[in-house]
Design a protein around this motif. Structure first.
Motif, short mmCIF file in Angstrom:
data_model
loop_
_atom_site.label_atom_id
_atom_site.label_comp_id
_atom_site.label_asym_id
_atom_site.label_seq_id
_atom_site.Cartn_x
_atom_site.Cartn_y
_atom_site.Cartn_z
N LEU A 256 43.83 64.18 95.95
CA LEU A 256 43.52 62.86 95.39
C LEU A 256 42.06 62.50 95.63
O LEU A 256 41.41 61.88 94.78
CB LEU A 256 44.44 61.81 96.00
N ALA A 257 41.53 62.92 96.80
CA ALA A 257 40.13 62.62 97.11
C ALA A 257 39.20 63.32 96.13
O ALA A 257 38.16 62.76 95.73
CB ALA A 257 39.82 63.04 98.54
N LYS A 258 39.52 64.53 95.73
CA LYS A 258 38.68 65.26 94.78
C LYS A 258 38.59 64.51 93.45
O LYS A 258 37.55 64.51 92.79
CB LYS A 258 39.22 66.67 94.56
N VAL A 259 39.68 63.85 93.08
CA VAL A 259 39.67 63.06 91.84
C VAL A 259 38.93 61.75 92.05
O VAL A 259 38.09 61.34 91.24
CB VAL A 259 41.11 62.81 91.35
N ASP A 260 39.23 61.07 93.15
CA ASP A 260 38.57 59.79 93.43
C ASP A 260 37.06 59.93 93.55
O ASP A 260 36.30 59.03 93.18
CB ASP A 260 39.12 59.19 94.73
N GLU A 261 36.60 61.05 94.06
CA GLU A 261 35.16 61.26 94.25
C GLU A 261 34.45 61.66 92.96
O GLU A 261 33.22 61.77 92.94
CB GLU A 261 34.94 62.32 95.32
N GLY A 262 35.23 61.87 91.90
CA GLY A 262 34.63 62.14 90.60
C GLY A 262 34.34 63.60 90.29
O GLY A 262 33.83 63.92 89.22
N ASP A 263 34.68 64.50 91.21
CA ASP A 263 34.41 65.92 90.98
C ASP A 263 35.43 66.54 90.02
O ASP A 263 35.13 67.51 89.32
CB ASP A 263 34.42 66.70 92.29
N TYR A 264 36.63 65.96 90.00
CA TYR A 264 37.71 66.48 89.16
C TYR A 264 38.39 65.31 88.46
O TYR A 264 38.32 64.16 88.90
CB TYR A 264 38.70 67.29 89.99
N ASP A 265 39.09 65.63 87.36
CA ASP A 265 39.64 64.58 86.50
C ASP A 265 41.13 64.36 86.70
O ASP A 265 41.63 63.27 86.41
CB ASP A 265 39.38 64.94 85.03
N VAL A 266 41.84 65.37 87.15
CA VAL A 266 43.29 65.22 87.28
C VAL A 266 43.80 66.16 88.38
O VAL A 266 43.27 67.26 88.57
CB VAL A 266 44.01 65.54 85.94
N ALA A 267 44.77 65.67 89.12
CA ALA A 267 45.39 66.46 90.19
C ALA A 267 46.87 66.63 89.90
O ALA A 267 47.56 65.67 89.52
CB ALA A 267 45.21 65.77 91.54
N PHE A 268 47.37 67.84 90.06
CA PHE A 268 48.79 68.14 89.95
C PHE A 268 49.29 68.52 91.34
O PHE A 268 48.77 69.45 91.97
CB PHE A 268 49.05 69.27 88.96
N ILE A 269 50.30 67.80 91.80
CA ILE A 269 50.83 67.98 93.15
C ILE A 269 52.13 68.76 93.06
O ILE A 269 53.02 68.44 92.26
CB ILE A 269 51.07 66.61 93.82
N GLN A 270 52.24 69.79 93.91
CA GLN A 270 53.42 70.65 93.90
C GLN A 270 54.18 70.54 95.22
O GLN A 270 53.60 70.22 96.25
CB GLN A 270 53.02 72.11 93.70
N ARG A 271 55.45 70.88 95.17
CA ARG A 271 56.25 70.96 96.39
C ARG A 271 56.01 72.33 97.06
O ARG A 271 55.52 73.27 96.43
CB ARG A 271 57.74 70.82 96.06
N PRO A 272 56.38 72.46 98.34
CA PRO A 272 56.30 73.77 98.99
C PRO A 272 57.31 74.74 98.35
O PRO A 272 58.37 74.32 97.88
CB PRO A 272 56.69 73.49 100.45
N VAL A 273 56.97 76.02 98.34
CA VAL A 273 57.90 77.03 97.86
C VAL A 273 58.84 77.39 99.01
O VAL A 273 58.38 77.81 100.08
CB VAL A 273 57.16 78.30 97.40
N PRO A 274 60.15 77.23 98.84
CA PRO A 274 61.07 77.61 99.91
C PRO A 274 60.96 79.10 100.23
O PRO A 274 60.72 79.92 99.35
CB PRO A 274 62.45 77.28 99.32
#
Length: 423
Positions: A370-388
């Motif tokens: 989220l910080a990478k997006v808030d800081e303006g370096d990136y436009d969108v973040a996709f968050i994933q769950r851990p792989v069991p």
């Protein structure tokens, strides 16, 4: 069959260098210039000096433009050996390792491992397998270092379908041979195992195991190249591995999140992504603190809305159609779903873009993404769950290989515990 053997280690004389903590280092590929400097300030014998030799830097007045960093690393190994900082064993040994750590989820764990030399196999044999696709990596760099020094300096972290730890644990002394703490606070303890009966039992136990590379794919590919280059039988047919059982209670896997750029200045591409996501997923706005995803569900945070959303896949049939040539275990992998439907589909990224990280980066925590997006370096973040871990096992039993950065195995295995001769 996996051939797992003890090895005649080159290792530090802790009485000479002070402590294992002073000389151990993280894997070379996570060390930046500032950290390298700090490690060498801790000890001139720190393993970073040989595992990450310093190239010529025109901005550094002390840097030698005629210097060969690999030859320098080799000379340093010889010098340390000559002055007693390093000692070469005459008899083979295994090395038992425990890692006590606090994971990114805030819980405490203890993971076990065995350092050994393992016969290098081609992936086609099925004995040693990659668990995910790699980015084009520093193969030549590692190859030149191996050629120059004649040692595997950094162990490959692999997971074994059979666990030999119960064979070594009963014989461990109360006090370890050495102890080192990494920058994340993980306490690494190491014991040298010289009992031939234990060696034989471990080799027999792991002979029927499949080994899955968790971290160190480029190091393994270097070992294959070096084996073929030298040819014939000899120590170059083996490489240094740290082996942890897939059933080890301290084995944990964490996610690596995706952040994308290239949308803010392209409204048409931005709109195509938004429309496509609404078509493929049920989209629900959530609070930032609720962005953690679940099975088949992704978190989304973008620079345009500055809001968090939960994406739930509407139809797994769409994934099945696009990945019909892949086994079911792979088709149910979140990183494969995201890569297929979103990165390649809606974002129009090619395999080359993904390999070269063109408009793509990774983050190991939700806050970092989220910080990478808030800081303006990136436009969108996709968050994933851990792989069991069970899903890692299931995919390991197929011919499929996960997309890059599908998993984040924590903690890393440090460099400097023991070095394996390859000539």
């Amino acid at each position: 069959m996996a051939e797992v053997l003890p090895f005649k280690a080159l290792h530090y004389d802790l009485g000479k260098v002070g402590s294992l903590d002073a000389v151990a280092a993280p894997p070379y590929d996570v060390i930046d210039a500032a950290q390298r400097k700090a490690l060498l300030e801790r000890s001139p014998y720190n393993a970073v000096a040989i595992d990450l030799p310093k190239p010529f830097d025109p901005a550094d007045p002390d840097s030698d433009p005629s210097g060969d960093p690999y030859a320098e690393a080799a000379a340093r190994v010889e010098s340390w050996n000559a002055d007693g900082a390093l000692v070469q064993d005459d008899a083979p040994s295994l090395w038992a390792m425990t890692q006590d750590y606090v994971a990114p989820d805030g819980n405490s764990y203890s993971r076990n491992g065995i350092l050994a030399r393992v016969r290098v196999e081609d992936y086609e044999t099925g004995t040693v397998r990659p668990h995910e696709r790699t980015h084009p990596g520093p193969l030549l760099d590692r190859l030149e270092l191996t050629r120059a020094t004649g040692y595997n300096l950094s162990p490959i972290f692999s997971l074994s379908t059979k666990d030999a730890w119960p064979l070594v644990e009963p014989g461990l002394a109360d006090e370890p041979w050495g102890e080192a703490r990494d920058e994340d606070g993980t306490v690494n303890r190491l014991w040298k195992i010289e009992d031939p009966d234990v060696h034989a039992a471990v080799s027999e136990c792991l002979a029927g195991a499949q080994l899955l590379i968790a971290d160190g794919h480029h190091r393994y590919e270097t070992a294959r190249t070096f084996r073929d280059e030298v040819d014939g039988e000899g120590p170059h047919n083996y490489t240094l591995m740290s082996l942890t059982g897939l059933d080890d209670p301290g084995l944990t896997v964490f996610p690596t999140h995706r952040v994308l750029s290239g949308f803010a200045d392209d409204p048409e591409r931005q709109q195509r992504l938004g429309n496509g996501l609404r078509e493929l997923f049920d989209v629900t706005e959530v609070g930032r603190e609720e962005i953690d995803p679940g099975v088949g569900v992704f978190g989304l945070y973008d620079a345009f809305h500055k809001r968090a959303f939960r994406l739930r896949l509407k139809d797994v049939g769409e994934v099945d159609r696009r990945l019909e040539d892949k086994p079911e275990a792979y088709r149910r992998l979140d990183s494969a779903i995201l890569e297929t439907l979103v990165l390649k589909g809606l974002a129009g990224m090619s395999d080359h873009d993904i390999d070269e990280r063109n408009g793509l980066e990774y983050a190991k925590s939700v806050d970092a993404a989220l910080a990478k997006v808030d800081e303006g370096d990136y436009d969108v973040a996709f968050i994933q769950r851990p792989v069991p871990v069970e899903q890692v096992k299931d995919i390991a039993n197929t011919d499929a290989v996960m997309p890059p950065k599908s998993t984040f195995f924590f903690p890393k295995v440090m460099t400097g515990f023991a070095f394996n001769p390859v000539r």
